[in-house]
Design a protein around this motif. Structure first.
Motif, PDB file in Angstrom:
ATOM      1  N   HIS A 130       0.810  -1.091   0.014  1.00  0.00           N
ATOM      2  CA  HIS A 130      -0.082   0.008  -0.084  1.00  0.00           C
ATOM      3  C   HIS A 130       0.869   1.054  -0.055  1.00  0.00           C
ATOM      4  CE1 HIS A 130      -3.775   2.156   2.049  1.00  0.00           C
ATOM      5  NE2 HIS A 130      -3.340   2.855   0.903  1.00  0.00           N
ATOM      6  N   LEU A 131       0.963   1.984  -1.130  1.00  0.00           N
ATOM      7  CA  LEU A 131       1.630   3.188  -1.274  1.00  0.00           C
ATOM      8  C   LEU A 131       0.941   4.263  -1.168  1.00  0.00           C
ATOM      9  CD1 LEU A 131       4.461   4.361  -2.307  1.00  0.00           C
ATOM     10  CD2 LEU A 131       3.466   4.245  -4.504  1.00  0.00           C
ATOM     11  N   LYS A 132       1.570   5.440  -0.339  1.00  0.00           N
ATOM     12  CA  LYS A 132       0.704   6.883  -0.174  1.00  0.00           C
ATOM     13  C   LYS A 132       1.859   7.948  -0.845  1.00  0.00           C
ATOM     14  CE  LYS A 132      -2.556   5.784   3.308  1.00  0.00           C
ATOM     15  NZ  LYS A 132      -3.101   6.183   4.695  1.00  0.00           N
ATOM     16  N   VAL A 133       1.426   8.769  -1.632  1.00  0.00           N
ATOM     17  CA  VAL A 133       2.364   9.676  -2.196  1.00  0.00           C
ATOM     18  C   VAL A 133       1.452  11.141  -2.257  1.00  0.00           C
ATOM     19  CG1 VAL A 133       3.897  10.612  -3.809  1.00  0.00           C
ATOM     20  CG2 VAL A 133       3.590   8.302  -3.500  1.00  0.00           C
ATOM     21  N   ASP A 134       2.087  12.122  -1.722  1.00  0.00           N
ATOM     22  CA  ASP A 134       1.357  13.397  -1.864  1.00  0.00           C
ATOM     23  C   ASP A 134       2.088  14.053  -3.295  1.00  0.00           C
ATOM     24  OD1 ASP A 134      -0.425  13.227   0.351  1.00  0.00           O
ATOM     25  OD2 ASP A 134       0.701  14.800   1.524  1.00  0.00           O
ATOM     26  N   TRP A 135       1.136  14.774  -4.095  1.00  0.00           N
ATOM     27  CA  TRP A 135       1.852  15.442  -5.247  1.00  0.00           C
ATOM     28  C   TRP A 135       1.107  16.707  -5.566  1.00  0.00           C
ATOM     29  CZ3 TRP A 135      -1.223  16.198  -9.336  1.00  0.00           C
ATOM     30  CH2 TRP A 135      -2.321  15.433  -9.712  1.00  0.00           C
ATOM     31  N   LYS A 136       1.977  17.667  -6.131  1.00  0.00           N
ATOM     32  CA  LYS A 136       1.550  18.834  -6.562  1.00  0.00           C
ATOM     33  C   LYS A 136       2.040  18.987  -7.987  1.00  0.00           C
ATOM     34  CE  LYS A 136       2.945  22.733  -4.469  1.00  0.00           C
ATOM     35  NZ  LYS A 136       2.874  23.753  -3.517  1.00  0.00           N
ATOM     36  N   ILE A 137       1.217  19.335  -8.999  1.00  0.00           N
ATOM     37  CA  ILE A 137       1.833  19.656 -10.268  1.00  0.00           C
ATOM     38  C   ILE A 137       1.758  21.431 -10.581  1.00  0.00           C
ATOM     39  CG2 ILE A 137      -0.530  19.375 -11.422  1.00  0.00           C
ATOM     40  CD1 ILE A 137       2.924  18.164 -12.624  1.00  0.00           C
ATOM     41  N   SER A 138       2.434  21.437 -11.769  1.00  0.00           N
ATOM     42  CA  SER A 138       2.377  23.114 -12.091  1.00  0.00           C
ATOM     43  C   SER A 138       1.395  23.231 -12.965  1.00  0.00           C
ATOM     44  CB  SER A 138       3.765  23.393 -12.553  1.00  0.00           C
ATOM     45  OG  SER A 138       4.385  22.547 -13.620  1.00  0.00           O
ATOM     46  N   GLU A 139       1.147  24.455 -13.533  1.00  0.00           N
ATOM     47  CA  GLU A 139       0.359  24.644 -14.395  1.00  0.00           C
ATOM     48  C   GLU A 139       0.608  24.063 -15.831  1.00  0.00           C
ATOM     49  OE1 GLU A 139      -2.028  28.643 -16.800  1.00  0.00           O
ATOM     50  OE2 GLU A 139      -1.501  28.631 -14.656  1.00  0.00           O
ATOM     51  N   GLY A 140      -0.309  23.215 -16.580  1.00  0.00           N
ATOM     52  CA  GLY A 140       0.040  22.685 -17.820  1.00  0.00           C
ATOM     53  C   GLY A 140       1.091  21.533 -17.596  1.00  0.00           C
ATOM     54  N   ASN A 154       2.760  17.850 -16.609  1.00  0.00           N
ATOM     55  CA  ASN A 154       2.745  16.316 -16.569  1.00  0.00           C
ATOM     56  C   ASN A 154       3.765  15.626 -15.617  1.00  0.00           C
ATOM     57  OD1 ASN A 154       2.583  13.520 -17.318  1.00  0.00           O
ATOM     58  ND2 ASN A 154       2.011  14.399 -19.556  1.00  0.00           N
ATOM     59  N   SER A 155       3.295  14.459 -14.989  1.00  0.00           N
ATOM     60  CA  SER A 155       4.252  13.552 -14.431  1.00  0.00           C
ATOM     61  C   SER A 155       3.415  12.370 -13.803  1.00  0.00           C
ATOM     62  CB  SER A 155       4.963  14.112 -12.815  1.00  0.00           C
ATOM     63  OG  SER A 155       5.857  13.241 -12.427  1.00  0.00           O
ATOM     64  N   GLY A 156       4.281  11.423 -13.189  1.00  0.00           N
ATOM     65  CA  GLY A 156       3.559  10.170 -13.047  1.00  0.00           C
ATOM     66  C   GLY A 156       4.352   9.333 -11.806  1.00  0.00           C
ATOM     67  N   ILE A 157       3.570   8.498 -11.216  1.00  0.00           N
ATOM     68  CA  ILE A 157       4.249   7.543 -10.115  1.00  0.00           C
ATOM     69  C   ILE A 157       4.060   6.277 -10.727  1.00  0.00           C
ATOM     70  CG2 ILE A 157       3.577   6.755  -7.826  1.00  0.00           C
ATOM     71  CD1 ILE A 157       1.898   9.374  -7.531  1.00  0.00           C
ATOM     72  N   GLU A 216      -6.517  20.464 -16.785  1.00  0.00           N
ATOM     73  CA  GLU A 216      -7.393  21.471 -17.657  1.00  0.00           C
ATOM     74  C   GLU A 216      -6.355  22.015 -18.818  1.00  0.00           C
ATOM     75  OE1 GLU A 216     -10.336  22.659 -16.822  1.00  0.00           O
ATOM     76  OE2 GLU A 216     -10.408  21.272 -15.451  1.00  0.00           O
ATOM     77  N   LYS A 217      -5.147  21.878 -18.739  1.00  0.00           N
ATOM     78  CA  LYS A 217      -4.274  22.645 -19.660  1.00  0.00           C
ATOM     79  C   LYS A 217      -3.346  21.638 -20.469  1.00  0.00           C
ATOM     80  CE  LYS A 217      -4.658  27.400 -18.313  1.00  0.00           C
ATOM     81  NZ  LYS A 217      -3.811  28.377 -17.986  1.00  0.00           N
ATOM     82  N   HIS A 218      -3.072  20.279 -19.806  1.00  0.00           N
ATOM     83  CA  HIS A 218      -2.112  19.466 -20.580  1.00  0.00           C
ATOM     84  C   HIS A 218      -2.915  18.713 -21.610  1.00  0.00           C
ATOM     85  CE1 HIS A 218       1.089  16.595 -21.542  1.00  0.00           C
ATOM     86  NE2 HIS A 218       1.876  17.396 -20.935  1.00  0.00           N
TER      87      HIS A 218
END
Length: 273
Positions: free
Chosen positions: A121-131, A133-136, A162-164
């Motif tokens: 069971h994995l937990k990760v907090d993430w925050k992305i910039s406007e437009g 893209n990333s991944g886990i 919304e933008k990517h």
């Protein structure tokens, strides 16, 4: 003063004294309640501080993969070193935008935690910039045949829906945030928080059953190695990149993607099941 007036004066004084005592008692009880609530809130805040484990999590067997101050345990894909363009900043693992898209930063690239996991069971907090893209990644493998970890690993998408452009590609929204990238869409897609806000992602993997959760909501469930799984993978882009992609390993690496955009990760923790 006659007896009647004396009686009523005594009674009035007693009532005033009783009222004052009751008010004082109620005030003390309210103060105690406020103090108790404050202590409770402080305790809860301390137990959920970023990049830490609560006493309950420690008892349950959770392990912290990032302590907020160092990159211990992390390295680049197919590398012994940690890429210099990934930074520890304000208690986060941060990749700054290179503007190179999927190619990633020249001194960046995908990173992984140097330990394999199977049932977890994995937990990760993430925050992305406007437009952005990333991944886990999870259950990922290293191989000289493949230049990126995503050519062997399932990916929980991290995206600005919304933008990517990826949000409009694929099928039925299967490239939006929370999705199993290019395979199963996150539903509801509205589970993701707006750009600039933190999201909590969870991946649960147990004997082939995989669940994605986003901000507490289950958004994806699927089953590895089944006939349905193989049929769905065959319709995706992955067989062109790795003809054996459907044969996901029973255990592998947890990874984070450099996709050329600003992205932040924290509270990375795992529990073996």
């Amino acid at each position: 003063m006659n007896m009647r007036k004396s009686f009523w004066a005594f009674t009035a004084a007693a009532l005033v004294a009783f009222a004052c005592d009751s008010t004082k008692k109620e005030s003390n009880e309210n103060t105690e309640a406020v103090d108790s609530t404050a202590v409770s809130e402080v305790t809860e805040e301390e137990s959920t501080a970023p990049n830490s484990l609560s006493a309950a999590e420690q008892e349950e067997g959770w392990k912290l993969l990032f302590d907020g101050t160092s990159t211990d345990g992390w390295r680049g894909y197919m590398s012994e070193e940690f890429p210099s363009d990934w930074k520890v900043e304000d208690g986060t693992l941060y990749m700054s935008a290179s503007g190179r898209g999927e190619a990633g930063s020249e001194n960046g690239g995908d990173i992984l935690y140097d330990e394999k996991y199977g049932n977890f069971h994995l937990k990760v907090d993430w925050k992305i910039s406007e437009g952005g893209n990333s991944g886990i990644f999870y259950l990922g493998q290293e191989s000289d045949k493949y230049d990126y970890i995503w050519k062997t690993a399932p990916e929980m998408q991290v995206l600005d829906n919304e933008k990517h452009p990826d949000a409009m590609l694929g099928t039925d929204g299967n490239r939006k945030a929370g999705s199993l990238y290019d395979l199963y869409p996150a539903k509801p897609a509205s589970a993701v928080n707006p750009v600039g806000e933190w999201n909590t992602a969870e991946v649960i993997s147990y004997n082939g059953t995989v669940v994605h959760k986003l901000n507490g909501e289950t958004v994806v469930e699927y089953h590895l190695w089944t006939p349905q799984w193989k049929e769905d993978v065959a319709k995706s882009k992955f067989p062109e990149l790795n003809e054996n992609w459907a044969e996901v390993a029973k255990e592998g690496y947890i990874g984070l993607q450099d996709h050329g955009d600003d992205v932040w990760f924290r509270n990375i923790k795992i529990k073996q099941l």
